[in-house]
Scaffold this motif. Structure first.
Motif, mmCIF file in Angstrom:
data_model
loop_
_atom_site.group_PDB
_atom_site.id
_atom_site.type_symbol
_atom_site.label_atom_id
_atom_site.label_comp_id
_atom_site.label_asym_id
_atom_site.label_seq_id
_atom_site.Cartn_x
_atom_site.Cartn_y
_atom_site.Cartn_z
ATOM 1 N N TYR A 58 -8.612 -8.768 -1.943
ATOM 2 C CA TYR A 58 -7.676 -8.230 -0.967
ATOM 3 C C TYR A 58 -7.516 -9.197 0.214
ATOM 4 O O TYR A 58 -7.539 -8.809 1.368
ATOM 5 C CB TYR A 58 -8.120 -6.841 -0.495
ATOM 6 N N GLU A 87 0.649 -1.105 2.355
ATOM 7 C CA GLU A 87 0.593 0.354 2.301
ATOM 8 C C GLU A 87 0.455 0.939 3.705
ATOM 9 O O GLU A 87 -0.253 0.408 4.545
ATOM 10 C CB GLU A 87 -0.567 0.807 1.412
ATOM 11 N N GLY A 88 1.201 1.998 3.947
ATOM 12 C CA GLY A 88 1.166 2.657 5.252
ATOM 13 C C GLY A 88 2.181 2.116 6.241
ATOM 14 O O GLY A 88 2.469 2.753 7.250
ATOM 15 N N ASP A 89 2.740 0.917 5.980
ATOM 16 C CA ASP A 89 3.770 0.360 6.855
ATOM 17 C C ASP A 89 5.104 1.016 6.539
ATOM 18 O O ASP A 89 5.296 1.598 5.474
ATOM 19 C CB ASP A 89 3.923 -1.151 6.640
ATOM 20 N N ARG A 101 8.824 4.264 3.936
ATOM 21 C CA ARG A 101 7.374 4.144 4.127
ATOM 22 C C ARG A 101 6.761 3.639 2.823
ATOM 23 O O ARG A 101 7.037 4.172 1.750
ATOM 24 C CB ARG A 101 6.767 5.488 4.507
ATOM 25 N N PRO A 103 4.114 3.490 0.162
ATOM 26 C CA PRO A 103 3.039 4.410 -0.232
ATOM 27 C C PRO A 103 1.700 3.709 -0.436
ATOM 28 O O PRO A 103 1.627 2.489 -0.604
ATOM 29 C CB PRO A 103 3.530 5.012 -1.549
ATOM 30 N N ARG A 104 0.666 4.504 -0.457
ATOM 31 C CA ARG A 104 -0.694 4.008 -0.688
ATOM 32 C C ARG A 104 -0.738 3.248 -2.023
ATOM 33 O O ARG A 104 -0.166 3.683 -3.013
ATOM 34 C CB ARG A 104 -1.643 5.194 -0.723
ATOM 35 N N GLY A 105 -1.424 2.099 -2.011
ATOM 36 C CA GLY A 105 -1.572 1.304 -3.223
ATOM 37 C C GLY A 105 -0.361 0.452 -3.556
ATOM 38 O O GLY A 105 -0.273 -0.105 -4.648
ATOM 39 N N HIS A 106 0.590 0.346 -2.624
ATOM 40 C CA HIS A 106 1.816 -0.411 -2.861
ATOM 41 C C HIS A 106 2.061 -1.414 -1.733
ATOM 42 O O HIS A 106 1.395 -1.382 -0.703
ATOM 43 C CB HIS A 106 3.015 0.535 -2.962
ATOM 44 N N CYS A 107 3.040 -2.277 -1.944
ATOM 45 C CA CYS A 107 3.470 -3.231 -0.922
ATOM 46 C C CYS A 107 4.976 -3.415 -1.054
ATOM 47 O O CYS A 107 5.603 -2.896 -1.965
ATOM 48 C CB CYS A 107 2.737 -4.565 -1.076
ATOM 49 N N GLY A 166 1.759 0.167 10.003
ATOM 50 C CA GLY A 166 0.946 1.381 10.025
ATOM 51 C C GLY A 166 1.479 2.460 10.929
ATOM 52 O O GLY A 166 0.724 3.298 11.395
#
Length: 171
Positions: A58, A87-89, A101, A103-107, A166
């Protein structure tokens, strides 16, 4: 040295080559014009050194250029894009202006040149982090372009007001 011994010696290096190329670093050609002017500003096409260990640890951040499996189901096609958001941005969609937005686990991946770039902003939407294969470190070919990639600021990224980190502020 006999042929048998030479073959054995060459074969003994195969695991070292495989680990280096698949796990540590590899050299990849860059196709197309979506990362211009940073990559492929003129023929011949650029070949880049890719840190393949970075995604496993990461070790990437907004603004990095990454290689990833194309998320459109086109098999093993690899794309080279800029990692715009994690994720979260939240990202202001380049074409619709809507705020999306991640999602979690994504970019969110985009090409620097919007002309004809198939990316998160045009086709894919948020991309699973597991599809990222490596972080581009530098150009290794052609020789007149060898060296580290230009700073992010020189590429036109970030586009002011498009990325909210975020939910707390803008990049």
């Amino acid at each position: 040295m006999t042929l048998r011994r030479a073959t054995w010696k060459a074969a003994s290096w195969l695991p070292v080559w495989w680990v280096t190329n698949d796990v540590l670093v590899s050299v990849s050609p860059v196709e197309g014009t979506c990362m211009q002017p940073v990559l492929n500003p003129a023929p011949p096409r650029d070949h880049v050194l890719v840190n393949r260990l970075a995604p496993r640890l990461y070790q990437f951040r907004r603004g990095d250029i990454v290689t990833a499996q194309a998320p459109d189901g086109s098999g093993r096609k690899v794309v080279v894009k800029r990692l715009v958001a994690l994720e979260g941005d939240s990202v202001r969609h380049r074409e619709t202006g809507r705020v999306v937005r991640v999602p979690r686990g994504h970019c969110w991946l985009e090409g620097d040149s919007t002309r004809g770039s198939r990316d998160s902003g045009s086709d894919y939407g948020a991309v699973p982090l597991g599809l990222i294969e490596g972080r581009v470190m530098e150009v290794v070919w052609p020789l007149n372009r060898c060296g580290k990639l230009r700073a992010v600021q020189g590429s036109g990224w970030p586009q002011q007001g498009r990325v909210i980190v975020g939910g707390s502020g803008q990049v």
